[in-house]
Every structure is written in C-alpha cells, then in structure tokens.
Design an enzyme around this catalytic site. Sequence first.
Site, mmCIF file in Angstrom:
data_model
loop_
_atom_site.group_PDB
_atom_site.id
_atom_site.type_symbol
_atom_site.label_atom_id
_atom_site.label_comp_id
_atom_site.label_asym_id
_atom_site.label_seq_id
_atom_site.Cartn_x
_atom_site.Cartn_y
_atom_site.Cartn_z
ATOM 1 N N SER A 60 0.729 -1.306 -0.012
ATOM 2 C CA SER A 60 -0.080 -0.092 0.032
ATOM 3 C C SER A 60 0.886 1.258 0.082
ATOM 4 C CB SER A 60 -0.902 0.239 1.367
ATOM 5 O OG SER A 60 -0.241 0.325 2.392
ATOM 6 N N HIS A 61 2.191 1.265 0.267
ATOM 7 C CA HIS A 61 3.039 2.389 0.231
ATOM 8 C C HIS A 61 4.144 2.039 -0.798
ATOM 9 C CE1 HIS A 61 1.343 2.903 4.198
ATOM 10 N NE2 HIS A 61 1.459 3.937 4.033
ATOM 11 N N GLU A 201 -4.474 0.700 2.713
ATOM 12 C CA GLU A 201 -4.839 -0.792 2.812
ATOM 13 C C GLU A 201 -6.458 -0.815 2.303
ATOM 14 O OE1 GLU A 201 -3.712 -1.971 6.695
ATOM 15 O OE2 GLU A 201 -1.650 -2.107 6.082
ATOM 16 N N LYS A 244 -9.030 4.725 23.471
ATOM 17 C CA LYS A 244 -7.314 4.606 23.799
ATOM 18 C C LYS A 244 -6.795 4.723 22.108
ATOM 19 C CE LYS A 244 -7.838 0.695 26.891
ATOM 20 N NZ LYS A 244 -7.715 -0.712 27.360
#
Length: 347
Positions: A60-61, A201, A244
């Site tokens: 994806s990169h 992604e 979180k």
Amino acid sequence: MILDKNEIREFLLSMNTVDLSLQKIYDLALSTLKFNGCDNMNAEAVAGTVTDAERDGSVSHGLFRIPGYVASLKSRKVKGNARPSNKFLTQNAIRVDGDYGFAPTSIKVGIPALIETTAKHGVGVLTITNTHHFAALWHETETLAEKNLIGIACTAYKPSVAPAGAKKPLFGTNPISFSWPRKNNTPVVYDMATSTMAMGEVQVAARDGHKIPFGTGLNKDGKKTDNPNEIANGGVLLTFGDYKGSAIAMMIELLAAGLVGDLFSFEAAKQDNNDGGPARGGEFIMALSPELIAGKNWNEHSEKFFQQMKGLEGVRLPGERRHKNRLDKGPRSINKELVEKIISLSK
C-alpha cells in the site's frame, strides 16, 4: 481437481498481476517521477522508498503511491527540485525545512544529522516541516535502529478518521513507528496507523474486491461496514481500540503539528488542492541512544526480554515478516492495471 474459494480467488488475482524485479520497480518509479518533474535527487529518494516498500511487502506504500506522487507534481503543489535544509534549534533539536518537496528527500537530508547528534548527546529530535509525506514511517526509524539507536516517528494527514464517539473525521490515519536496535540481529520495528486500518490498505482492498473487518469504519450514513468502497467514498475510518486509539491519534496531531509547527489535519485539508497526492504537513522524529542512556549492556539485557517473548507460542516480533520478505530477491507480483497506469503517466 476442485479448487476451494481461497484458491479460486488467488488464481483470479494472479491473472491480474505482472511480475517485476526490484530493479524494474525502481526504474519504473524513477523514470515516471523524472518524466513528471522530479530531478535526480528527489526522484531517487522517492523511488528508493517505493522500492523498499514493495521489497518488504508493504504494497500500500509501494508503486500504489506513484500516481499520487505524480498528481502532486503535475498540479505543482510539490516541488520536484526541492532542496531541504537543516537548522539546529538547540544542540539536540534539528529542524528540516522540506522546501515543499516529498518527505523521503527531507529524511535523507535530516537523518544523518540526527544520528550524529544522538550518538553525541544521547537524545535527538528531528522535526520536518513544509513537506509532503506519502510513505511508510519504518524507513526512518529502521535507519536509526541500524545505527544502534531507538527511533520514534509520527505524522498527521488530512482528516479521514473519527475521534471516539464521533461520526465525522478530524484525525488523519496518524501513523506512528517505533524501532529498537538489536546487535547482530534485525531490529524490532513496528509502523502502524492509529486508525483500525491504513487508508491505503482500505483503497487496495477496494481495488481488489476484498472485504475488510466489520467495524473498520463507517459508511456515509454513520453505520459500521465491512465494505472498503463505502469507507473510501464518503465514509470514515475509526481509531483502533476506541478511546485508547483516539487518544494516541490526538497525541500524534500535537507532536507532528503542534510541536513541529506545521499543519494539523484539519488545517491540511483546508489548504490542500485535493489532487490525489499527499497534503502538506510535518513529521516528528526522536532518536535515543541506549548505550548512553542505559549503559553498555543494554543489548544483552533487552535480548533476555525478546527471548521471553519469542518463547511464547504464536508470538512474532514486529518487523520479522518484512525482514523475511526482504530475503527474497526475486520479482514481486504487481497489479497489472496499476503498472499500465504508471506507464501511461510517462507518455
């Protein structure tokens, strides 16, 4: 022979891919970037980053990002001949002015100074401004680990992630990367979005027709979905771990924008021209010397901890999969339509 559903899917995917050597991946990226306005210095930095991503399985990169890089060059949002420069703010704080180029060029200029500073003082901070980040973060933290330094890096992006309790985006996917050096071994490195999944992604899943875990994000009506198209087109990602992950995403906004002195995600969205390429923003990188801070037995001590982890069934240290992929020097299977699209960008 009867194929099961997974075998059928893999067969269909193989029909839509083409095998390219790592050298051809690099050459394709380099020539496309140079054709569209990058000089050698900038094209080599970006092409190297893209190739490393494909080599390690971070698809994806990898080449997936080239059309976006080109779009921002064509719109003149990004300078293809940028010349980043370092400025020492204190003895251990360095600022890189990215000159409105791509982040890989700024990283190549700033990281050597950060390594030298941290080796001398034990702690070093590198802030990158006026740049456009479109790559994974493990490149910079792993480079630090290879010099026996601990690395932490984070960056913000345009809003695509809703804070906990919200249905509208405010955060970017706001990735964070951490690396821990290991003498005579590959470093421990993680690089993760603070969203449930990186947007790249999600886009790859949408392109390839895959579903994603239910609750990865919301559709345009604010309902949880497992359809990547609904998230990528009018929907919103969620943070991992609810409140979180939301708190960590907020921390990254403050470090990579508030502390760096560059754009928060909502400010980047207002200034961006939405050409499909990376928005302007900053990056925060910190390096620590375990030898100067913990003492000369830092490696032996931490290795005992890793042995405990590895002794538990099913545990894999972060970064092991990428380093295993790196051992394969053979060709990589790349989406055929993507390759054809990149080739067309040089015509």
